[in-house]
Design an enzyme around this catalytic site. Structure first.
Site, PDB file in Angstrom:
ATOM      1  N   THR A   1       0.727  -1.584  -0.072  1.00  0.00           N
ATOM      2  CA  THR A   1       0.199   0.105  -0.103  1.00  0.00           C
ATOM      3  C   THR A   1       1.064   1.153   0.064  1.00  0.00           C
ATOM      4  O   THR A   1       0.555   2.119  -1.145  1.00  0.00           O
ATOM      5  CB  THR A   1      -1.059   0.034   0.885  1.00  0.00           C
ATOM      6  OG1 THR A   1      -2.065  -1.283   0.972  1.00  0.00           O
ATOM      7  CG2 THR A   1      -2.033   1.019   0.922  1.00  0.00           C
TER       8      THR A   1
ATOM      9  N   GLU B   1       0.075   9.501  -5.226  1.00  0.00           N
ATOM     10  CA  GLU B   1       0.405  10.781  -4.928  1.00  0.00           C
ATOM     11  C   GLU B   1       1.058  12.052  -6.231  1.00  0.00           C
ATOM     12  O   GLU B   1       0.597  13.107  -6.340  1.00  0.00           O
ATOM     13  CB  GLU B   1       1.228  10.834  -3.758  1.00  0.00           C
ATOM     14  CG  GLU B   1       1.210  12.514  -2.909  1.00  0.00           C
ATOM     15  CD  GLU B   1       1.073  12.417  -1.897  1.00  0.00           C
ATOM     16  OE1 GLU B   1       1.059  13.280  -0.897  1.00  0.00           O
ATOM     17  OE2 GLU B   1       2.254  11.211  -1.237  1.00  0.00           O
TER      18      GLU B   1
ATOM     19  N   GLY C   1       1.405  17.019  -0.941  1.00  0.00           N
ATOM     20  CA  GLY C   1       0.267  16.491   0.325  1.00  0.00           C
ATOM     21  C   GLY C   1      -0.641  17.122   1.439  1.00  0.00           C
ATOM     22  O   GLY C   1       0.502  16.992   2.289  1.00  0.00           O
TER      23      GLY C   1
ATOM     24  N   HIS D   1      -8.292   0.317  -0.799  1.00  0.00           N
ATOM     25  CA  HIS D   1      -6.855  -0.758  -1.526  1.00  0.00           C
ATOM     26  C   HIS D   1      -7.696  -1.914  -1.336  1.00  0.00           C
ATOM     27  O   HIS D   1      -7.605  -2.726  -0.604  1.00  0.00           O
ATOM     28  CB  HIS D   1      -4.821  -0.809  -0.980  1.00  0.00           C
ATOM     29  CG  HIS D   1      -4.033  -1.613  -1.473  1.00  0.00           C
ATOM     30  ND1 HIS D   1      -2.740  -1.276  -1.916  1.00  0.00           N
ATOM     31  CD2 HIS D   1      -4.601  -2.643  -3.127  1.00  0.00           C
ATOM     32  CE1 HIS D   1      -1.981  -2.152  -2.354  1.00  0.00           C
ATOM     33  NE2 HIS D   1      -2.906  -2.758  -3.151  1.00  0.00           N
TER      34      HIS D   1
ATOM     35  N   ARG E   1      -4.479  18.230  -2.231  1.00  0.00           N
ATOM     36  CA  ARG E   1      -3.273  18.087  -2.266  1.00  0.00           C
ATOM     37  C   ARG E   1      -3.610  20.587  -1.741  1.00  0.00           C
ATOM     38  O   ARG E   1      -4.438  20.224  -1.674  1.00  0.00           O
ATOM     39  CB  ARG E   1      -2.361  18.387  -3.416  1.00  0.00           C
ATOM     40  CG  ARG E   1      -2.416  17.097  -4.005  1.00  0.00           C
ATOM     41  CD  ARG E   1      -1.294  16.942  -5.091  1.00  0.00           C
ATOM     42  NE  ARG E   1      -0.212  17.722  -4.728  1.00  0.00           N
ATOM     43  CZ  ARG E   1       0.777  16.982  -3.921  1.00  0.00           C
ATOM     44  NH1 ARG E   1       0.808  15.584  -3.449  1.00  0.00           N
ATOM     45  NH2 ARG E   1       2.087  17.214  -3.938  1.00  0.00           N
TER      46      ARG E   1
END
Length: 114
Positions: free
Chosen positions: A24, A32, A51, A58, A104
């Site tokens: 993950t 990202e 970020g 997931h 972001r």
């Protein structure tokens, strides 16, 4: 962005589990990176984006050697300096691997680094 899963990308290698499948943390990094690219058109001179929040599920394992394609879509929300991107990852058979949102914030690069 298309990535092939290698041994270095596994949960074992990243310390996030004990199985030899896409970890993950690597998946999040790939997602990202897609948002960094998607945020670029919104940046003014001297700005970058950072970020600030990740909400991703997931949902499917991906074996070493398989491919994952990650995407970030135009901001769902653009509030002031904050951009919220819808993200997703699919495997080589177009099966959903992960989906969610990543925020972001646009910042002045020099002030942020100071």
């Amino acid at each position: 962005m298309r990535h092939q899963v290698t041994d270095a990308d596994t949960a074992i290698a990243l310390g996030s589990g004990d199985v030899p499948v896409l970890g993950t943390p690597r998946l999040i990094a790939w997602l990202e990176a897609a948002t960094v690219e998607a945020a670029a058109p919104f940046l003014a001179e001297g700005q970058t984006s950072v970020g600030t929040a990740i909400r991703v599920e997931h949902v499917r394992a991906t074996r070493v050697g398989d491919h994952v394609e990650v995407s970030a879509f135009a901001p769902l929300e653009a509030e002031g300096r904050r951009l919220t991107f819808l993200v997703k990852a699919v495997d080589g058979t177009d099966t959903l691997v992960a989906s969610g949102e990543i925020d972001r914030v646009l910042v002045d690069r020099e002030r942020f680094l100071a």
